[in-house]
Design an enzyme around this catalytic site. Sequence first.
Site, PDB file in Angstrom:
ATOM      1  N   PHE A 117     -39.838  36.369  83.287  1.00  0.00           N
ATOM      2  CA  PHE A 117     -40.468  35.089  82.973  1.00  0.00           C
ATOM      3  C   PHE A 117     -41.936  35.163  83.350  1.00  0.00           C
ATOM      4  CE2 PHE A 117     -41.872  30.740  83.616  1.00  0.00           C
ATOM      5  CZ  PHE A 117     -41.448  30.159  82.423  1.00  0.00           C
TER       6      PHE A 117
ATOM      7  N   ASP B 148     -46.544  40.399  88.503  1.00  0.00           N
ATOM      8  CA  ASP B 148     -46.534  38.940  88.442  1.00  0.00           C
ATOM      9  C   ASP B 148     -45.839  38.434  89.706  1.00  0.00           C
ATOM     10  OD1 ASP B 148     -45.864  36.286  88.076  1.00  0.00           O
ATOM     11  OD2 ASP B 148     -45.274  36.504  85.974  1.00  0.00           O
TER      12      ASP B 148
ATOM     13  N   LYS C  28     -47.588  29.647  92.076  1.00  0.00           N
ATOM     14  CA  LYS C  28     -46.698  28.631  92.637  1.00  0.00           C
ATOM     15  C   LYS C  28     -46.947  28.248  94.097  1.00  0.00           C
ATOM     16  CE  LYS C  28     -42.871  28.756  89.468  1.00  0.00           C
ATOM     17  NZ  LYS C  28     -42.947  29.807  88.448  1.00  0.00           N
TER      18      LYS C  28
HETATM   19  C1  PLP Z   1     -43.408  29.949  87.135  1.00  0.00           C
HETATM   20  C2  PLP Z   1     -43.758  31.316  86.720  1.00  0.00           C
HETATM   21  C3  PLP Z   1     -44.773  31.553  85.776  1.00  0.00           C
HETATM   22  C4  PLP Z   1     -45.482  30.430  85.034  1.00  0.00           C
HETATM   23  O1  PLP Z   1     -46.209  29.630  85.891  1.00  0.00           O
HETATM   24  P1  PLP Z   1     -46.750  28.185  85.346  1.00  0.00           P
HETATM   25  O2  PLP Z   1     -47.621  27.704  86.466  1.00  0.00           O
HETATM   26  O3  PLP Z   1     -45.545  27.342  85.114  1.00  0.00           O
HETATM   27  O4  PLP Z   1     -47.502  28.456  84.103  1.00  0.00           O
HETATM   28  C5  PLP Z   1     -45.089  32.866  85.491  1.00  0.00           C
HETATM   29  N1  PLP Z   1     -44.472  33.894  86.092  1.00  0.00           N
HETATM   30  C6  PLP Z   1     -43.503  33.702  87.007  1.00  0.00           C
HETATM   31  C7  PLP Z   1     -42.876  34.877  87.673  1.00  0.00           C
HETATM   32  C8  PLP Z   1     -43.102  32.412  87.344  1.00  0.00           C
HETATM   33  O5  PLP Z   1     -42.112  32.220  88.226  1.00  0.00           O
END
Ligand code: PLP
Length: 387
Positions: free
Chosen positions: A129, A214, A243
Amino acid sequence: MESKYFMHTVNRVPVTLVRGKGARVWDDNGREYLDFVAGWAVNSLGHCHPVVAKALAEQARTLIQVSNQFYTVPQLQMAELLVQHSCLDKIFVSNSGAEANEGAVKLARRYGKRHLNGAYEVISANGSFHGRTLCMVAATGQAKHQDPYKPLPAGFINVEYNNVAAIKSATTDQTCAVMLEPLQGEGGVNIPDDDYLKKVRKWCDEKGILLILDEIQTGIGRLGTLFAYEQYGVEPDIMTLAKGLGSGVPIGVIMVKESANVFEPGDHGSTFGGNPLVCAAACATLKYIIDNKVADNAKKVGRYFLGRLEGLKKKHGVIADVRGRGLLLAVEFNREIAADMLQACLENGLLVNRLNPSTLRFMPPLIIANGEVAEAINILDKALLAI
Ligand SMILES: *Cc1c(COP(=O)(O)O)cnc(C)c1O
């Protein structure tokens, strides 16, 4: 009002939250809940932590936003903290996770133009994701996120997670980067083999391509170290954060090693990114996490939590698997009871996240204590008995 005014993009839990403190939130009827969702792994220090509230209030009275043509102090202080406590050298500030990942891919393509004969393809994993923008949907290897939006932007290749051979065979002379989560969060709390990232790192080095980690969900203490890469013995060329960094203010960060620091003036930018208000919140959050060893707490309480979940698994045959690291944990059932479990937990004062029809995810604030976990376990036990 929600059904009248909002696009229906999320099936909400029928609760209106009005107030939060620490690991607890209250709804508009005054009901109290233990919050093991924490804004989707955002509220690292719990809700409305005094140091964050103070930093925000003071900054709001001082300077909220100016354009990035000018220097501001909170932005510089945040950059220094992040660079001093990580293996990366430079930062760029954006407003969200997806936006940070977009910038990371732009940076990798810029690197490809400069050093790899124009290579532009990014290899990412199935079950990953990376966010909701069109390019990040292409990077996110899940049909449910991709299919409604096809055709997708070119240059993204999804391969099996935790499979180095799959990355090797997908690598061509057009590849500029491999982009991975150190542990897949939204895709199921999927933990790779201990040596997976090391092998991927080695492959990237052999090919001269970049490794983008990420760490939007895994970073800032969530897995029990400030960054997850520390646990896997690798260093990324590019890392993204979001986050847990700002205690709830919208922020995303791209970090890069000097060797891949190829952006030049005009290559990338943001109107809101890195404004003094969000950077003040992020500075306060980061300082507190570092000074108070909050990541160690996540490791310690996370171990206790996992042990207690294993205890529940022994007692309840409906639990197929429990897994996780630090305070990013999941329980998978052998039947599709996640929605019923969420409801039963809610009625007993515990907020949890339904990851898919048979899996719940837990990502409480990193400052919680064993006692609060024990409370949550009792509620889960009760919910399991009822179901
Ligand atoms: C939540 C998340 C995103 C996206 O972040 P947003 O602030 O919602 O755009 C991208 N990568 C990972 C691993 C995430 O958990």
